[in-house]
Design a protein around this motif. Structure first.
Motif, PDB file in Angstrom:
ATOM      1  N   LEU A 287       9.940  -7.763  -7.191  1.00 42.55           N
ATOM      2  CA  LEU A 287       9.852  -8.906  -6.281  1.00 42.55           C
ATOM      3  C   LEU A 287       8.593  -9.723  -6.524  1.00 42.55           C
ATOM      4  O   LEU A 287       8.541 -10.911  -6.193  1.00 42.55           O
ATOM      5  N   GLY A 288       7.586  -9.076  -7.109  1.00 41.95           N
ATOM      6  CA  GLY A 288       6.329  -9.780  -7.334  1.00 41.95           C
ATOM      7  C   GLY A 288       5.561  -9.998  -6.042  1.00 41.95           C
ATOM      8  O   GLY A 288       4.848 -10.989  -5.895  1.00 41.95           O
ATOM      9  N   VAL A 289       5.732  -9.073  -5.104  1.00 44.60           N
ATOM     10  CA  VAL A 289       4.995  -9.198  -3.842  1.00 44.60           C
ATOM     11  C   VAL A 289       3.646  -8.497  -3.999  1.00 44.60           C
ATOM     12  O   VAL A 289       3.603  -7.295  -4.294  1.00 44.60           O
ATOM     13  N   GLY A 290       2.573  -9.232  -3.863  1.00 45.04           N
ATOM     14  CA  GLY A 290       1.251  -8.625  -3.958  1.00 45.04           C
ATOM     15  C   GLY A 290       0.870  -8.022  -2.610  1.00 45.04           C
ATOM     16  O   GLY A 290       1.028  -8.655  -1.576  1.00 45.04           O
ATOM     17  N   LEU A 291       0.414  -6.785  -2.621  1.00 49.75           N
ATOM     18  CA  LEU A 291       0.036  -6.143  -1.358  1.00 49.75           C
ATOM     19  C   LEU A 291      -1.446  -6.386  -1.083  1.00 49.75           C
ATOM     20  O   LEU A 291      -2.279  -6.151  -1.965  1.00 49.75           O
ATOM     21  N   PRO A 292      -1.787  -6.862   0.111  1.00 46.76           N
ATOM     22  CA  PRO A 292      -3.197  -7.103   0.423  1.00 46.76           C
ATOM     23  C   PRO A 292      -4.018  -5.814   0.448  1.00 46.76           C
ATOM     24  O   PRO A 292      -5.231  -5.828   0.225  1.00 46.76           O
ATOM     25  N   GLN A 293      -3.358  -4.695   0.717  1.00 50.46           N
ATOM     26  CA  GLN A 293      -4.067  -3.409   0.686  1.00 50.46           C
ATOM     27  C   GLN A 293      -3.204  -2.405  -0.060  1.00 50.46           C
ATOM     28  O   GLN A 293      -1.993  -2.347   0.157  1.00 50.46           O
ATOM     29  N   GLY A 294      -3.827  -1.599  -0.890  1.00 53.11           N
ATOM     30  CA  GLY A 294      -3.119  -0.508  -1.548  1.00 53.11           C
ATOM     31  C   GLY A 294      -2.206  -0.988  -2.654  1.00 53.11           C
ATOM     32  O   GLY A 294      -2.402  -2.045  -3.247  1.00 53.11           O
ATOM     33  N   ARG A 295      -1.146  -0.217  -2.892  1.00 57.14           N
ATOM     34  CA  ARG A 295      -0.281  -0.453  -4.060  1.00 57.14           C
ATOM     35  C   ARG A 295       1.177  -0.249  -3.663  1.00 57.14           C
ATOM     36  O   ARG A 295       1.477   0.195  -2.550  1.00 57.14           O
TER      37      ARG A 295
ATOM     38  N   ARG B  32       8.992  13.056   9.957  1.00 60.52           N
ATOM     39  CA  ARG B  32       8.318  13.474   8.716  1.00 60.52           C
ATOM     40  C   ARG B  32       7.030  12.689   8.522  1.00 60.52           C
ATOM     41  O   ARG B  32       6.980  11.498   8.822  1.00 60.52           O
ATOM     42  N   PRO B  33       6.016  13.361   7.978  1.00 56.71           N
ATOM     43  CA  PRO B  33       4.763  12.639   7.761  1.00 56.71           C
ATOM     44  C   PRO B  33       4.793  11.882   6.431  1.00 56.71           C
ATOM     45  O   PRO B  33       5.143  12.450   5.399  1.00 56.71           O
ATOM     46  N   PHE B  34       4.480  10.607   6.492  1.00 50.33           N
ATOM     47  CA  PHE B  34       4.401   9.791   5.281  1.00 50.33           C
ATOM     48  C   PHE B  34       2.952   9.361   5.086  1.00 50.33           C
ATOM     49  O   PHE B  34       2.292   8.977   6.043  1.00 50.33           O
ATOM     50  N   THR B  35       2.477   9.385   3.857  1.00 47.36           N
ATOM     51  CA  THR B  35       1.124   8.932   3.569  1.00 47.36           C
ATOM     52  C   THR B  35       1.162   7.444   3.231  1.00 47.36           C
ATOM     53  O   THR B  35       1.955   7.008   2.376  1.00 47.36           O
ATOM     54  N   VAL B  36       0.338   6.682   3.907  1.00 49.63           N
ATOM     55  CA  VAL B  36       0.317   5.243   3.672  1.00 49.63           C
ATOM     56  C   VAL B  36      -0.370   4.956   2.335  1.00 49.63           C
ATOM     57  O   VAL B  36      -1.514   5.368   2.111  1.00 49.63           O
ATOM     58  N   VAL B  37       0.368   4.275   1.427  1.00 51.69           N
ATOM     59  CA  VAL B  37      -0.248   3.904   0.150  1.00 51.69           C
ATOM     60  C   VAL B  37      -0.456   2.403   0.031  1.00 51.69           C
ATOM     61  O   VAL B  37      -1.116   1.926  -0.877  1.00 51.69           O
ATOM     62  N   GLY B  38       0.144   1.640   0.965  1.00 51.48           N
ATOM     63  CA  GLY B  38      -0.021   0.185   0.882  1.00 51.48           C
ATOM     64  C   GLY B  38       0.338  -0.472   2.198  1.00 51.48           C
ATOM     65  O   GLY B  38       0.996   0.130   3.057  1.00 51.48           O
ATOM     66  N   VAL B  39      -0.148  -1.702   2.357  1.00 53.14           N
ATOM     67  CA  VAL B  39       0.198  -2.520   3.523  1.00 53.14           C
ATOM     68  C   VAL B  39       0.754  -3.836   2.995  1.00 53.14           C
ATOM     69  O   VAL B  39       0.158  -4.457   2.117  1.00 53.14           O
ATOM     70  N   ALA B  40       1.929  -4.239   3.525  1.00 53.17           N
ATOM     71  CA  ALA B  40       2.576  -5.462   3.047  1.00 53.17           C
ATOM     72  C   ALA B  40       1.900  -6.689   3.661  1.00 53.17           C
ATOM     73  O   ALA B  40       1.259  -6.585   4.698  1.00 53.17           O
ATOM     74  N   PRO B  41       2.051  -7.861   3.019  1.00 46.96           N
ATOM     75  CA  PRO B  41       1.462  -9.090   3.595  1.00 46.96           C
ATOM     76  C   PRO B  41       2.086  -9.389   4.970  1.00 46.96           C
ATOM     77  O   PRO B  41       3.218  -8.975   5.237  1.00 46.96           O
ATOM     78  N   PRO B  42       1.360 -10.106   5.818  1.00 42.46           N
ATOM     79  CA  PRO B  42       1.790 -10.313   7.201  1.00 42.46           C
ATOM     80  C   PRO B  42       3.222 -10.833   7.366  1.00 42.46           C
ATOM     81  O   PRO B  42       3.935 -10.359   8.220  1.00 42.46           O
ATOM     82  N   ASP B  43       3.642 -11.800   6.542  1.00 45.76           N
ATOM     83  CA  ASP B  43       4.956 -12.394   6.786  1.00 45.76           C
ATOM     84  C   ASP B  43       6.055 -11.745   5.969  1.00 45.76           C
ATOM     85  O   ASP B  43       7.193 -12.169   6.032  1.00 45.76           O
ATOM     86  N   PHE B  44       5.745 -10.761   5.176  1.00 43.59           N
ATOM     87  CA  PHE B  44       6.774 -10.176   4.335  1.00 43.59           C
ATOM     88  C   PHE B  44       7.590  -9.182   5.143  1.00 43.59           C
ATOM     89  O   PHE B  44       7.065  -8.186   5.645  1.00 43.59           O
TER      90      PHE B  44
END
Lengths: 899, 109
Positions: free
Chosen positions: A214-222, A264-276
């Motif tokens: 999609l080419g969505v850049g994540l502001p935090q993480g990957r 289930r516990p999920f580990t956060v590896v990224g945060v999506a941009p606000p409007d995505f």
């Protein structure tokens, strides 16, 4: 004695205080209070109050000019230059415009209301259209080279069930260099928080390459790593902005923290941009998890690496990025090539024969409702355009009437030397002030309409309007529409009434003009034509809603309640779900007023529907399999639906073996009796005996005829993690809902339950679109009728007033009252007849856009058209009556003496 | 730049002000004018006239508490400038010149 404390009237003192320059406020206010006090002592409170009010009113223009900087400190009033002079002129003219507006309160209020309704409706429409249709998903890179791939029958371009992981891999390998493919599976998981009921979050299970494709850049993480798509990989998640804020308080160090979804516990590896919010529009996704952890946590027996699960639905669709300089059509060709190659590899697979790959645009509404959304937006847009046109005509009409009434004053001003530019400026300012007022009220209308729309779903396909954001954009649109309408409407008036040469003005100033409104009748005709179209459209939609409410579904829909259950992977293993459901069925069965209870996999009238191949025993699987709707259910479900049994006996108790067909499927598969014969439901050759045939029922959608349908046991096939409980009751089930919820909570307080309530509510969700269209149509039509009637009434009154003298002469010369009445009505009736005829022709040409949304009524339905014409004639006649009677009451002596 | 002629109302305001100096602020000015003209004088008109006279340099003003009570609320005190006094004199001269010889005809002693 009044209870007001001593001192000047509070409102006027407050007004004075805001008008005064802050640096002068306390001093000046104190002095005015001193004066007030002195007057009160000398003349009494009444006189002091009225003098104070008068003072404030007199001071207001002076202080306003002062505050606007028109009079620079120390400069004399006539000494202002440049910007100050323009500002001064604008201020003076604005004040004059405001006075002109307030001098005609009725016309001005009408104009503001018309503007507000039109601008508010247009703003709402643009908001909804933008929300559901226009624009691409935010943050997606180069949407032009992005495609969605769906797999389904040739006539099922939007099917969402057969895109398996092996297929995705085959496709990605075979067309490597052309596309890069990720699979997407929209899902829901619940977030349990201490002390509150579980909250459902919508999200997507995706192939690891999703964010890259999609080419969505994540502001935090990957995004996800390839190894995170493999079974057994640690659970990782990319969370949406809202989850980041709500669940983590916008913690900047959120990466590496853990969130529990569906137990289930999920580990956060990224945060999506606000409007995505995912690829679709409107998107609702708030989290993304990669393949393995996603399916695992849904309790599914998904095994992405398994060799034989090509038929198992895994992805709902694929998302492909065209790589390099690919020409359009290349992807379709590559997809067909892949399918042909797969068919050679798997010659016995009926699925491959019966399905094709369908290519769709990558972003925007899901293909399944792209057309339906387009139609909905188109219809609503058409109605809004009609309303805007109508508002414009009405405004032009009102503006012309204002200009007529003021032509004398303008002529006087012009004759006295007012410059044309200045008069025009005043007209434009007037339009701007009216437009602004209309736009301001219009934003209120926008807010009201959005409140009404919020929470509704358009079509049963999942376009929800719950995330409508009335931000600055829709308000801006509303203001722009309001201003544009006001200016457009004022334009002809500005041109006509202000094109006065001084000599002509001097002549005009000598007489009071009450011109006969010739052109106004043309405008009324246009209004009536537009109104006719709206009335007929609204009539067709109203009849549709009436028909839909009366449609026979084939089940006792008003005595059924339903509730969706989602036992969590954390609390229940696949084996524990059956005892849970059986216990729930038992508990609910014992509630007072409950006749039958049962569970099903995909609830009737829900968005999700399944269809798998089925054929009669002994036929050729590849050629003869048909694809009926598949209902996996418990025996109690069939009892709850209360479908009449055509043949055989319904299964009871622990139903596991054998199937039930509806009449449509039985007739499709067999000639003659079906009970006792066998059907095959998968390519592995397993046969199922037909236990019973039941009557057809409209279980998917009240608007579509009953489809062929097969009922198999809920416990026969792959494990199921979400099911809907159906309850048939002796009385309407509304009051049962809280009891039902308590009973389920009694069995397991942590069990996520969704949408408990009467089944009728689920049916109504499907009909929201028609109801919204009918509601909006009726509102617009009513508004249009009022506007048209007001226009006709105003124009006829104006005509009668203009011809009072002529009427007087006619009466004196012996004209009969009937003749006089005919003479007046002729103009009104001809406007109505011409307008309505044009409207009928127009309506006949546009109602076919409604066709797909109509039910049980033809777009050219004679009764609706005749009814529409009658409504117009009746309203027109009513509007003409008062002016006509006024003409009859004209006293000839008075009329002749006048002037 | 100053005006070369005073309006009647401004004339009244200036005279009332001089009578009150150094205690001339809007409230006593209004009262003084009412006392001498036997009619209600709009406070807003006085307020506007004072501002205009000040813009024209005929009066000057300062904000200060009353001299009798330094702790009280501030008021804007006005005083006539030399230009103001000059214009008053000029106005009077014109009035007197126009009146001259008319007294017996108009029954004025």
């Amino acid at each position: 004695m009044s209870g007001r404390p001593a001192g000047p009237p509070r409102f006027w003192a407050w007004l004075l205080s805001i008008l005064l320059d802050p640096s002068e406020r306390d001093t000046a206010l104190g002095e005015f209070e001193d004066i007030y006090e002195a007057r009160r002592r000398r003349y009494g409170a009444g006189k002091a109050d009225s003098e104070f009010r008068r003072d404030v009113l007199r001071l207001a223009p002076f202080l306003m000019r002062d505050r606007l900087g028109v009079r620079a400190s120390g400069a004399r009033p006539m000494d202002v230059r440049g910007g100050g002079r323009v500002m001064g002129m604008m201020t003076t003219e604005s004040v004059a415009s405001w006075r002109a507006i307030t001098r005609m309160p009725l016309t001005s209020t009408l104009m503001v209301m018309v503007l507000a309704l039109a601008a508010g409706a247009a703003g709402t429409f643009l908001l909804v259209a933008d929300h559901v249709y226009f624009g691409s998903a935010d943050h997606v890179r180069d949407a032009g080279t992005l495609r969605r791939i769906h797999v389904g029958g040739p006539d099922e371009p939007d099917a969402m069930f057969y895109f398996s992981e092996p297929l995705r891999r085959d496709l990605a390998e075979r067309v490597a260099g052309v596309v890069d493919v990720a699979g997407v599976f929209p899902t829901r998981m619940h977030l349990v928080r201490e002390g509150s009921e579980p909250v459902w979050l919508e999200g997507e299970i995706v192939s690891p390459g999703y964010f890259d494709i999609l080419g969505v850049g994540l502001p935090q993480g990957r995004g996800f790593l390839a190894e995170e798509g493999v079974p057994g990989a640690p659970y990782v998640i990319v969370i949406g902005d809202r989850v980041w804020r709500r669940a983590f308080g916008a913690d900047p160090d959120v990466l590496g923290r853990s969130i529990r979804l569906s137990g289930r516990p999920f580990t956060v590896v990224g945060v999506a941009p606000p409007d995505f919010r995912g690829l679709e529009r409107p998107g609702h996704a708030e989290f993304w998890v990669p393949t393995a952890s996603g399916f695992d946590s849904r309790n599914s027996n998904f095994d992405a690496s398994g060799p034989d699960n090509r038929l198992t639905r895994i992805w709902q669709y694929g998302v492909a990025r065209l790589v390099g300089d690919v020409e359009s059509g290349t992807l379709s060709a590559a997809l067909e090539e892949t399918r042909a190659a797969l068919e050679v590899d798997h010659p016995d697979d009926p699925f491959l024969r019966q399905t094709v790959f369908h290519e769709h645009a990558g972003t925007g509404p899901a293909p399944g409702f792209r057309r339906s959304v387009r139609t909905f937006v188109g219809i609503l847009g058409g109605a809004v355009i009609l309303l805007l046109l109508l508002a414009l005509v009405n405004l032009a009409h009102l503006a012309a009437a204002r200009a007529d009434r003021r032509s004398h004053g303008l002529a006087v001003a012009r004759a006295l030397g007012a410059s044309l530019g200045r008069l025009r400026l005043r007209a434009v300012l007037e339009a701007l002030v009216l437009g602004l007022a209309g736009a301001l009220v219009g934003t209120g209308v926008l807010r009201l309409l959005t409140w009404r729309l919020e929470g509704s779903r358009i079509t049963g396909l999942g376009v929800r309007l719950d995330a409508l954001q009335v931000g600055s954009e829709p308000v801006l649109w509303t203001v722009v529409v309001g201003l544009a309408l006001a200016l457009l409407a004022a334009f002809p008036g500005v041109l006509r009434s202000y094109r006065l040469s001084r000599p002509r003005a001097a002549l005009a100033a000598g007489t009071r003009s009450t011109g006969d409104p010739g052109g106004a009748f043309a405008l009324v005709g246009v209004q009536i034509a537009l109104t006719t179209v709206l009335v007929i459209g609204a009539g067709l939609m109203a009849r549709t809603v009436g028909n839909l409410d009366r449609v026979e579904l084939g089940i006792p829909v008003d005595r059924l309640a339903s509730v969706t259950l989602s036992p969590t992977a954390e609390n229940y293993t696949a084996e524990e779900i059956r005892p849970l459901i059986e216990r729930l069925e038992f508990v609910v069965d014992t509630l007072p007023g409950v006749l039958a209870t049962g569970a099903t996999w995909l609830a009737p009238y829900d968005q999700a529907r399944a269809a798998f191949p089925v054929m009669a025993e002994g036929r050729n699987w590849a050629d003869d399999a048909v694809r009926p709707r598949f209902d996996r259910a418990t025996a109690g479900y069939l009892a709850a639906l209360d479908l009449p049994v055509v043949e055989g006996r319904l299964p009871r108790g622990d139903w596991e073996i054998g199937v039930v067909l509806n009449r449509a499927l039985a007739e499709l598969l067999f000639d003659g009796p079906a009970v006792g014969r066998r059907v095959q439901t998968s390519s592995d050759g397993t046969l199922h005996e037909v236990l019973a045939v039941v009557e057809n029922a409209r279980l998917s959608d009240p608007r579509t005829p009953a489809e062929p349908r097969i009922f198999t046991s809920l416990w026969n096939g792959f494990p199921i993690t979400s099911m809907t409980l159906f309850v048939r009751t002796t009385d309407p089930p509304g009051p049962l809902t809280p009891l039902l919820r308590d009973a389920l909570r009694g069995v397991d307080p942590g069990l996520p339950i969704t949408d408990p309530g009467p089944l009728r509510d689920r049916v109504d969700v499907l009909l929201t679109e028609q109801r919204l269209l009918a509601e909006a149509g009726s509102m617009f039509a009513l508004l249009a009728l009022v506007l048209a009637a007001a226009g006709l009434y105003g124009t006829l009154t104006q005509a009668v007033t203009a011809r009072t003298r002529e009427i007087g002469i006619r009466t004196t010369l012996g004209a009969s009252p009937a003749g006089l009445l005919r003479w007046v009505l002729r103009r009104g009736v001809s406007a109505i007849i011409i307008g309505a005829s044009v409207g009928l022709v127009l309506a006949a040409n546009v109602t076919d856009v409604l066709e797909s949304r109509l039910f049980g009524v033809h777009p050219l339905d004679g009764a609706t058209f005749i009814g529409g014409a009658i409504v117009l004639l009746a309203v027109g006649a009513l509007a003409s009556l008062t002016p006509a009677l006024r003409a009859l009451r004209v006293d000839p002596v008075e009329a002749l003496r006048a002037d | 730049m100053t005006k070369d002629i005073l309006g009647e109302f401004e004339h009244h305001v200036l005279l009332a002000m001089i009578r009150l100096e150094p205690e001339a602020y809007s409230s006593p000015i209004v009262e003084e004018m009412e006392a001498h003209t036997d009619r209600i004088v709009a406070a807003s008109s006085v307020y506007i006239a004072l501002r205009r006279l000040e813009e024209q340099g005929l009066v000057r003003s300062e904000k200060r508490p009353p001299p009798s009570d330094p702790g009280a609320r501030e008021r804007r005190y006005f005083s006539v400038t030399e230009a103001g006094v000059e214009l008053l004199r000029e106005s009077r001269r014109r009035y007197v010149s126009l009146w001259r010889g008319l007294e017996p005809r108009l029954g004025v002693e």
